[in-house]
Every structure is written in C-alpha cells, then in structure tokens.
Design a protein around this motif. Structure first.
Motif, PDB file in Angstrom:
ATOM      1  N   PRO A   3      -1.312   6.631  15.610  1.00 54.77           N
ATOM      2  CA  PRO A   3      -0.109   6.262  14.844  1.00 54.77           C
ATOM      3  C   PRO A   3      -0.315   5.063  13.915  1.00 54.77           C
ATOM      4  O   PRO A   3       0.294   4.983  12.848  1.00 54.77           O
ATOM      5  N   TYR A   4      -1.183   4.112  14.327  1.00 54.33           N
ATOM      6  CA  TYR A   4      -1.444   2.949  13.467  1.00 54.33           C
ATOM      7  C   TYR A   4      -2.174   3.367  12.194  1.00 54.33           C
ATOM      8  O   TYR A   4      -1.861   2.912  11.092  1.00 54.33           O
ATOM      9  N   VAL A   5      -3.153   4.272  12.364  1.00 56.55           N
ATOM     10  CA  VAL A   5      -3.894   4.775  11.200  1.00 56.55           C
ATOM     11  C   VAL A   5      -2.943   5.549  10.277  1.00 56.55           C
ATOM     12  O   VAL A   5      -2.970   5.390   9.056  1.00 56.55           O
ATOM     13  N   LEU A   6      -2.090   6.370  10.898  1.00 55.00           N
ATOM     14  CA  LEU A   6      -1.115   7.152  10.131  1.00 55.00           C
ATOM     15  C   LEU A   6      -0.190   6.232   9.335  1.00 55.00           C
ATOM     16  O   LEU A   6       0.103   6.480   8.157  1.00 55.00           O
ATOM     17  N   MET A   7       0.240   5.147   9.993  1.00 59.11           N
ATOM     18  CA  MET A   7       1.140   4.196   9.328  1.00 59.11           C
ATOM     19  C   MET A   7       0.442   3.548   8.124  1.00 59.11           C
ATOM     20  O   MET A   7       1.025   3.406   7.043  1.00 59.11           O
ATOM     21  N   ILE A   8      -0.840   3.170   8.302  1.00 64.16           N
ATOM     22  CA  ILE A   8      -1.601   2.553   7.199  1.00 64.16           C
ATOM     23  C   ILE A   8      -1.744   3.535   6.036  1.00 64.16           C
ATOM     24  O   ILE A   8      -1.560   3.185   4.863  1.00 64.16           O
ATOM     25  N   LEU A   9      -2.060   4.805   6.373  1.00 67.79           N
ATOM     26  CA  LEU A   9      -2.258   5.809   5.321  1.00 67.79           C
ATOM     27  C   LEU A   9      -0.959   6.086   4.558  1.00 67.79           C
ATOM     28  O   LEU A   9      -0.950   6.161   3.323  1.00 67.79           O
ATOM     29  N   LEU A  10       0.159   6.229   5.295  1.00 67.03           N
ATOM     30  CA  LEU A  10       1.446   6.490   4.631  1.00 67.03           C
ATOM     31  C   LEU A  10       1.890   5.281   3.801  1.00 67.03           C
ATOM     32  O   LEU A  10       2.449   5.430   2.714  1.00 67.03           O
ATOM     33  N   SER A  11       1.612   4.060   4.320  1.00 67.10           N
ATOM     34  CA  SER A  11       1.943   2.850   3.545  1.00 67.10           C
ATOM     35  C   SER A  11       1.123   2.801   2.263  1.00 67.10           C
ATOM     36  O   SER A  11       1.626   2.419   1.200  1.00 67.10           O
ATOM     37  N   SER A  12      -0.161   3.199   2.365  1.00 73.39           N
ATOM     38  CA  SER A  12      -1.026   3.201   1.172  1.00 73.39           C
ATOM     39  C   SER A  12      -0.545   4.226   0.154  1.00 73.39           C
ATOM     40  O   SER A  12      -0.616   3.998  -1.058  1.00 73.39           O
ATOM     41  N   LEU A  13      -0.054   5.376   0.666  1.00 73.48           N
ATOM     42  CA  LEU A  13       0.519   6.384  -0.238  1.00 73.48           C
ATOM     43  C   LEU A  13       1.689   5.787  -1.021  1.00 73.48           C
ATOM     44  O   LEU A  13       1.786   5.935  -2.236  1.00 73.48           O
ATOM     45  N   GLY A  14       2.571   5.114  -0.297  1.00 71.46           N
ATOM     46  CA  GLY A  14       3.722   4.476  -0.935  1.00 71.46           C
ATOM     47  C   GLY A  14       3.295   3.390  -1.899  1.00 71.46           C
ATOM     48  O   GLY A  14       3.829   3.283  -3.014  1.00 71.46           O
ATOM     49  N   LEU A  15       2.286   2.588  -1.498  1.00 74.76           N
ATOM     50  CA  LEU A  15       1.809   1.490  -2.344  1.00 74.76           C
ATOM     51  C   LEU A  15       1.210   2.014  -3.644  1.00 74.76           C
ATOM     52  O   LEU A  15       1.504   1.505  -4.729  1.00 74.76           O
ATOM     53  N   GLY A  16       0.377   3.064  -3.538  1.00 75.31           N
ATOM     54  CA  GLY A  16      -0.274   3.624  -4.728  1.00 75.31           C
ATOM     55  C   GLY A  16       0.738   4.122  -5.738  1.00 75.31           C
ATOM     56  O   GLY A  16       0.652   3.825  -6.943  1.00 75.31           O
ATOM     57  N   THR A  17       1.746   4.864  -5.246  1.00 72.12           N
ATOM     58  CA  THR A  17       2.776   5.404  -6.149  1.00 72.12           C
ATOM     59  C   THR A  17       3.603   4.280  -6.768  1.00 72.12           C
ATOM     60  O   THR A  17       3.874   4.285  -7.969  1.00 72.12           O
ATOM     61  N   THR A  18       3.986   3.298  -5.945  1.00 73.10           N
ATOM     62  CA  THR A  18       4.796   2.179  -6.451  1.00 73.10           C
ATOM     63  C   THR A  18       4.029   1.384  -7.496  1.00 73.10           C
ATOM     64  O   THR A  18       4.585   0.972  -8.523  1.00 73.10           O
ATOM     65  N   LEU A  19       2.740   1.178  -7.246  1.00 69.93           N
ATOM     66  CA  LEU A  19       1.891   0.437  -8.185  1.00 69.93           C
ATOM     67  C   LEU A  19       1.858   1.130  -9.550  1.00 69.93           C
ATOM     68  O   LEU A  19       1.955   0.491 -10.600  1.00 69.93           O
ATOM     69  N   THR A  20       1.749   2.464  -9.521  1.00 70.77           N
ATOM     70  CA  THR A  20       1.736   3.216 -10.779  1.00 70.77           C
ATOM     71  C   THR A  20       3.101   3.159 -11.465  1.00 70.77           C
ATOM     72  O   THR A  20       3.192   3.074 -12.683  1.00 70.77           O
ATOM     73  N   PHE A  21       4.173   3.212 -10.656  1.00 73.89           N
ATOM     74  CA  PHE A  21       5.535   3.143 -11.221  1.00 73.89           C
ATOM     75  C   PHE A  21       5.756   1.854 -12.011  1.00 73.89           C
ATOM     76  O   PHE A  21       6.340   1.873 -13.092  1.00 73.89           O
TER      77      PHE A  21
END
Length: 348
Positions: A3-21
């Motif tokens: 679950p910790y790895v999953l949380m990091i990966l999903l947070s990175s997904l959100g971060l990448g999209t937000t950064l591009t926005f």
C-alpha cells in the motif's frame, strides 16, 4: 502491491499531471509528462503476467518517443524564438511536431495503434486510469497550444480519430479493445471542436471521463472481459445489467442520456462555423460507434449464454467491492442532459 508503494505511485501520478497543468515552460511540462509515465509503468506491470509486461513495454516505448519529440520540438522553438514559453509557438515545424507528439501520447488517429494493444494487456482498473487520468496532461498542453497549430491538422486528427474509433471497434470481441476504440473516437470529438470552442472540449472530456469510469467499473464488478461473458451478467445482477446497457448507450450518444449532450453541442458549434460536411462526417462516425455499443447491449440484455457450466449458477451473489464510485459515475453518465443549460452557463 504494497500500500505504501501504491500510495507513492498514485501521488506521483497526481504530481505529474498537476505539474503539467500549472506550467507555462516547456521543460516543466515535459518533466510532468515524464513523471506521469514513470509512475504508471509499475502499476501496469504489477501482475507480472506476460501480456501485462508486453503492454507496459509498448506503452513505455510509445510515451518515450512522444516525450523525445516534445523535447526536440520545444528546444527547436526555443532556439528560433529565444524563449521556452508555451504561448509563443511561432515556428510552424515546432508546433506541428508538438501536436503530433501529443496526439501520439493520447492515442489520436493515425497514431492510435498502441492504444488497443496496451489496454488489452491491462487489468480493468489500470485500464481505467490509462483511459481517463493519463489523457488529462497531454490534453491540457493541446488546449494551451491549440491557437498556434494548423487548423487543418487538428480537423484531420479529429475526423480520422472519430472514423477509426468507429470502424476499429466493429469486429472486436474483447471489451477492453472496444473501450480503447471508444476512447479514440471520443478524443476525435474533443479535438475537432478545440479551435472553435475550447470549453466544449472540456465539457466532452468531463462527460467522457464519467461515462468511461462507469463502463470500466461495471465490467470490474461483473468480471467481464469478453462480449460472450456479458450474456451471463443478468443472472448475477439484473439492475447492474440494465444500468450498464444505458451507460453503453450514453457512450454512443443517444438522447436522453448524458452522452448526447457533448455531441449535440459540438455538432451545433460546427454548424455555426459553416462546416456542414465536417459535422455530417462526425455524425456518421458516431453511428459507427453506436453500432458496436448496441451490439454489447444486445449481448447483455437480449441473449442467454450458450455456455454449459457444471458449477452452481451464481444467482445474485453478494458484491464484495465498493460500489460508491460505480454508483456516482453511473448516475452522472445517465442523468446530466436535463441540466445542459446550467452547464452551458457555467462553461461560457
């Protein structure tokens, strides 16, 4: 997956999209796209199945190619104009390269070939992320740079995507491939109206996300991946089968369901812009898509499975999955048409 790895990966997904926005600088936008790609790769390959690993490899190579093209185009533009700002895409070669790379990223025709193959190798939840969340960052870049792009190129991408999305899904038996072609067709509808009314592109994107989420979550709940397994879903949950048929018709764009709203408004906008031939081709392409959605509805609601099973029929099994996301997305995918005037007021 941990679950910790999953949380990091999903947070990175959100971060990448937000950064591009939030970026107006090409390097920052490129970085956001790269973070996005690298975050979803472990999610795609988490089952260690040969098909999943193959799909992940295809996806990674495609996205890496698109990212390299974006970097090359933005560097060329910066070299010629002297700045990295997104709003200053004055070089036609650079702007054409950028839109081609972004079209490759979201799977617009004729750069769509990776999309059905990749989606077929993934499980349904990762496929849902790929079909919805992963489209947001490239589409944001396309909307930001749309005024610098050749209108004929955008129209060509839109028309080809709508036609390919319709033709490609006709002879498919795998539900994930059908949803991939559906995604390609919907992207075409968003791109065709982008240069005339960007707010309609955002409206089409929003309705597409909710309708696709409802479709994927329904298939996840009923564990269906092929058309012939849909015929067995009515015995498990008649109500779910009914709502699924309606969601599929909404994806096809039939009134009085939500999916009719963006198609109606986009066709109206194209007619306003004196583009009757484009509008007619798009409407006919929507009929192609509607045909394979109707085929799925027929398989679900009007046929009885020919499979003979020796096991006990799973009659009204208790659901063990969370049903709230499915409920919300299905409700939105079916009932938003009456509030079209309110949505139009907010959009304009």
């Amino acid at each position: 997956m941990n679950p910790y790895v999953l949380m990091i990966l999903l947070s990175s997904l959100g971060l990448g999209t937000t950064l591009t926005f939030i970026s107006s600088h090409w390097l920052l936008a490129w970085m956001g796209l790269e973070i996005n790609t690298l975050a979803i790769v472990p999610l795609m390959a988490q089952h260690h199945h040969p098909r999943a690993v193959e799909a992940t490899t295809k996806y990674f190579l495609t996205q890496a190619t698109a990212a390299a093209m974006i970097l090359f185009a933005s560097t060329t533009n910066a070299w010629i104009t002297g700045e990295w700002d997104m709003n200053n895409m004055s070089n036609p070669i650079a702007s054409t390269l950028v839109i081609t790379a972004l079209a490759l990223k979201i799977g617009l025709a004729p750069m769509h070939f990776w999309m059905p193959e990749v989606l077929q190798g993934l499980d349904l939840l990762t496929g849902l992320i790929l079909s919805t969340w992963q489209k947001l960052a490239p589409l944001a870049l396309i909307i930001q740079t749309s005024q610098a792009i050749n209108p004929l190129l955008l129209t060509s991408f839109g028309l080809m995507s709508a036609l390919v999305g319709g033709w490609g899904g006709l002879n498919q038996t795998q539900l994930r491939k059908i949803l991939a072609y559906s995604s390609i067709a919907h992207m075409g509808w968003m791109i065709i109206v982008l240069q005339y009314a960007p707010q309609l592109t955002l409206l089409a994107l929003g309705t597409y996300i909710f309708m696709t989420s409802a479709a994927f979550l329904t298939l996840k709940t009923s564990s269906a991946t092929k058309v012939n397994t849909l015929a067995m879903t009515w015995s498990n949950s008649p109500i779910l089968t009914t709502t699924t048929a309606l969601v599929l018709l909404s994806l096809g764009g039939l009134p009085p369901l939500t999916g009719f709203m963006p198609k109606w408004l986009i066709l109206q906008e194209l007619a306003k812009q004196n583009l009757p031939i484009t509008a007619t081709i798009m409407a006919l392409a929507a009929l192609l898509s509607l045909y394979f959605y109707l085929r799925l509805c027929y398989a679900m609601t009007l046929t009885i499975s020919p499979n003979v099973t020796n096991s006990t029929t799973p009659w009204r099994m208790k659901a063990t999955q969370t049903s709230l996301p499915l409920t919300i997305s299905t409700t939105i995918a079916l009932g938003l048409l009456p509030v079209t005037p309110a949505i139009l007021m907010l959009a304009t």
